[in-house]
Motif scaffolding. Sequence first.
Motif, PDB file in Angstrom:
ATOM      1  N   SER A  51      -0.101 -12.776  32.743  1.00 32.77           N
ATOM      2  CA  SER A  51      -0.835 -11.527  32.574  1.00 32.77           C
ATOM      3  C   SER A  51      -0.230 -10.640  31.511  1.00 32.77           C
ATOM      4  CB  SER A  51      -0.883 -10.773  33.911  1.00 32.77           C
ATOM      5  OG  SER A  51       0.429 -10.483  34.364  1.00 32.77           O
ATOM      6  N   ASP A  52       1.108 -10.760  31.306  1.00 31.10           N
ATOM      7  CA  ASP A  52       1.754  -9.884  30.331  1.00 31.10           C
ATOM      8  C   ASP A  52       2.171 -10.633  29.093  1.00 31.10           C
ATOM      9  OD1 ASP A  52       3.710 -11.415  31.435  1.00 31.10           O
ATOM     10  OD2 ASP A  52       5.155  -9.757  31.684  1.00 31.10           O
ATOM     11  N   GLU A  53       1.626 -11.858  28.915  1.00 28.14           N
ATOM     12  CA  GLU A  53       2.013 -12.625  27.750  1.00 28.14           C
ATOM     13  C   GLU A  53       1.041 -12.365  26.611  1.00 28.14           C
ATOM     14  OE1 GLU A  53       4.274 -16.419  29.738  1.00 28.14           O
ATOM     15  OE2 GLU A  53       2.700 -16.685  28.270  1.00 28.14           O
ATOM     16  N   SER A  54       1.577 -12.157  25.444  1.00 25.09           N
ATOM     17  CA  SER A  54       0.802 -12.011  24.227  1.00 25.09           C
ATOM     18  C   SER A  54       1.639 -12.517  23.092  1.00 25.09           C
ATOM     19  CB  SER A  54       0.436 -10.541  23.993  1.00 25.09           C
ATOM     20  OG  SER A  54       1.602  -9.757  23.886  1.00 25.09           O
ATOM     21  N   GLU A  55       1.033 -12.659  21.953  1.00 26.88           N
ATOM     22  CA  GLU A  55       1.787 -13.185  20.811  1.00 26.88           C
ATOM     23  C   GLU A  55       2.936 -12.270  20.475  1.00 26.88           C
ATOM     24  OE1 GLU A  55       0.943 -14.106  16.147  1.00 26.88           O
ATOM     25  OE2 GLU A  55      -0.518 -14.717  17.649  1.00 26.88           O
ATOM     26  N   GLU A  56       4.126 -12.835  20.416  1.00 29.58           N
ATOM     27  CA  GLU A  56       5.330 -12.039  20.228  1.00 29.58           C
ATOM     28  C   GLU A  56       5.564 -11.750  18.766  1.00 29.58           C
ATOM     29  OE1 GLU A  56       8.816 -13.985  21.465  1.00 29.58           O
ATOM     30  OE2 GLU A  56      10.018 -12.176  21.463  1.00 29.58           O
ATOM     31  N   SER A  57       5.833 -10.497  18.430  1.00 31.24           N
ATOM     32  CA  SER A  57       6.167 -10.166  17.055  1.00 31.24           C
ATOM     33  C   SER A  57       7.565 -10.648  16.756  1.00 31.24           C
ATOM     34  CB  SER A  57       6.082  -8.645  16.847  1.00 31.24           C
ATOM     35  OG  SER A  57       7.001  -7.991  17.683  1.00 31.24           O
ATOM     36  N   ASP A  58       7.799 -10.957  15.492  1.00 31.18           N
ATOM     37  CA  ASP A  58       9.089 -11.498  15.079  1.00 31.18           C
ATOM     38  C   ASP A  58       9.982 -10.364  14.621  1.00 31.18           C
ATOM     39  OD1 ASP A  58      11.196 -12.751  14.013  1.00 31.18           O
ATOM     40  OD2 ASP A  58      10.078 -13.943  12.553  1.00 31.18           O
ATOM     41  N   GLU A  59      11.100 -10.162  15.324  1.00 35.57           N
ATOM     42  CA  GLU A  59      11.981  -9.049  14.998  1.00 35.57           C
ATOM     43  C   GLU A  59      12.520  -9.123  13.580  1.00 35.57           C
ATOM     44  OE1 GLU A  59      13.312  -9.998  19.323  1.00 35.57           O
ATOM     45  OE2 GLU A  59      12.217 -11.015  17.735  1.00 35.57           O
ATOM     46  N   GLN A  79      -1.939 -22.543   7.414  1.00 41.03           N
ATOM     47  CA  GLN A  79      -1.041 -22.841   8.519  1.00 41.03           C
ATOM     48  C   GLN A  79      -0.667 -24.323   8.541  1.00 41.03           C
ATOM     49  OE1 GLN A  79      -2.481 -21.155  12.137  1.00 41.03           O
ATOM     50  NE2 GLN A  79      -0.414 -20.764  12.843  1.00 41.03           N
ATOM     51  N   ARG A  80      -1.633 -25.184   8.268  1.00 39.35           N
ATOM     52  CA  ARG A  80      -1.336 -26.608   8.247  1.00 39.35           C
ATOM     53  C   ARG A  80      -0.435 -26.987   7.072  1.00 39.35           C
ATOM     54  NH1 ARG A  80      -6.967 -29.661   9.265  1.00 39.35           N
ATOM     55  NH2 ARG A  80      -7.917 -27.716   8.562  1.00 39.35           N
ATOM     56  N   GLY A  98       6.390 -18.603  12.991  1.00 39.59           N
ATOM     57  CA  GLY A  98       5.356 -19.684  12.791  1.00 39.59           C
ATOM     58  C   GLY A  98       4.100 -19.676  13.592  1.00 39.59           C
ATOM     59  N   GLU A  99       3.402 -20.012  14.856  1.00 41.12           N
ATOM     60  CA  GLU A  99       1.994 -20.326  15.193  1.00 41.12           C
ATOM     61  C   GLU A  99       1.565 -21.016  16.501  1.00 41.12           C
ATOM     62  OE1 GLU A  99       2.501 -20.911  10.773  1.00 41.12           O
ATOM     63  OE2 GLU A  99       3.776 -21.067  12.381  1.00 41.12           O
ATOM     64  N   GLN A 140       5.760 -17.612  11.735  1.00 39.40           N
ATOM     65  CA  GLN A 140       4.513 -16.968  12.132  1.00 39.40           C
ATOM     66  C   GLN A 140       3.774 -16.425  10.924  1.00 39.40           C
ATOM     67  OE1 GLN A 140       4.740 -14.006  15.175  1.00 39.40           O
ATOM     68  NE2 GLN A 140       5.332 -15.444  16.761  1.00 39.40           N
ATOM     69  N   ASN A 141       4.491 -15.902   9.946  1.00 38.27           N
ATOM     70  CA  ASN A 141       3.823 -15.359   8.761  1.00 38.27           C
ATOM     71  C   ASN A 141       3.744 -16.377   7.629  1.00 38.27           C
ATOM     72  OD1 ASN A 141       6.508 -15.416   8.053  1.00 38.27           O
ATOM     73  ND2 ASN A 141       6.642 -13.252   7.482  1.00 38.27           N
ATOM     74  N   LEU A 142       4.015 -17.660   7.946  1.00 36.34           N
ATOM     75  CA  LEU A 142       3.822 -18.813   7.077  1.00 36.34           C
ATOM     76  C   LEU A 142       4.798 -18.881   5.900  1.00 36.34           C
ATOM     77  CD1 LEU A 142      -0.071 -19.076   7.035  1.00 36.34           C
ATOM     78  CD2 LEU A 142       1.567 -19.905   8.728  1.00 36.34           C
ATOM     79  N   ASN A 143       4.964 -17.773   5.138  1.00 34.88           N
ATOM     80  CA  ASN A 143       5.908 -17.742   4.018  1.00 34.88           C
ATOM     81  C   ASN A 143       5.587 -18.753   2.921  1.00 34.88           C
ATOM     82  OD1 ASN A 143       7.343 -15.667   5.132  1.00 34.88           O
ATOM     83  ND2 ASN A 143       9.017 -16.921   5.904  1.00 34.88           N
TER      84      ASN A 143
END
Length: 310
Positions: free
Chosen positions: A290-298, A166-167, A303-304, A108-111
Amino acid sequence: MTTALTSPDAQVEVGRAPALELRGVHREHGRGASRVQALRGVDLVVRAGELVAVMGPSGSGKSTLLALAGGLDAPTSGEVLVAGTTLSGQSPRALAALRRRALGYVFQNLNLIPALTAVENVMLPRELDGISARAARREARAALAEVGVADLADRFPDDMSGGQQQRVAIARALVGPRGLVLADEPTGALDSHTGEAVLRVLRARCDAGSAGLLVTHEARHAAWADRVIFLRDGLVVDSTGTPATPESLLGAPAPFPADGARGDATASPAPDGPNPGWDESRGSYEIDESDESEESDEFGESGESGGSRR
């Protein structure tokens, strides 16, 4: 050797170890009153030639599952196997080698490494695995072209837009003979047209024989997958779409757990259309988002997201 088809172009060898297998996986964080059960007894099988999407609300365990599948974290109990190899007990060096050779991971944070150009970022895992610089650069340029950013090869990450970065990160996950691609919202910073192109690349890789595990919170992106599993509170609560297995070809009855086993070959998804559970009139699966949003990575690594499968 007898084979079982999972798509018009992909074949799965009977008796071949799954690309990814989770057996009774639990993952807990913290202790006592602060203990959090991120995953609770998850069983999952992803076979070569198959793209599996993972959906669920924020905090359901999607990123945790992907981190365990990629060997970036270890389960509290249970087993994680990649191509038949158990990750538990492997040394850090052995795990790193396995990730370079067998796994492609879109975080998600590409790295991306700021000091390296796009082509250098993509070729790095191949060079670390002992491939010559010339061959690694050739493979990296091909991967960049595959995701439509060949012209960015000599740019540094800071000179690219978020979508371009991202690509490049996706190209790095696809470079070389990766048998398993793990993608956490791989089109999150892309417009719908570019996102569709990226998902088409991932779909083509799976049709060619690789396996893919795609974490997404958008149902239209999951429509590209052969199978969708739904997580809630660390549990697999539902699954839709099932691949062909040796049991189905032999006509033997089989249960329908989240690991993809099935007993009816006619239940496989149409090769060029959305999967069972997809509502064409609504353009979505019959689920509550309704309760779905982008999940933070513990773990600070993941990644995206974009596009609808044709």
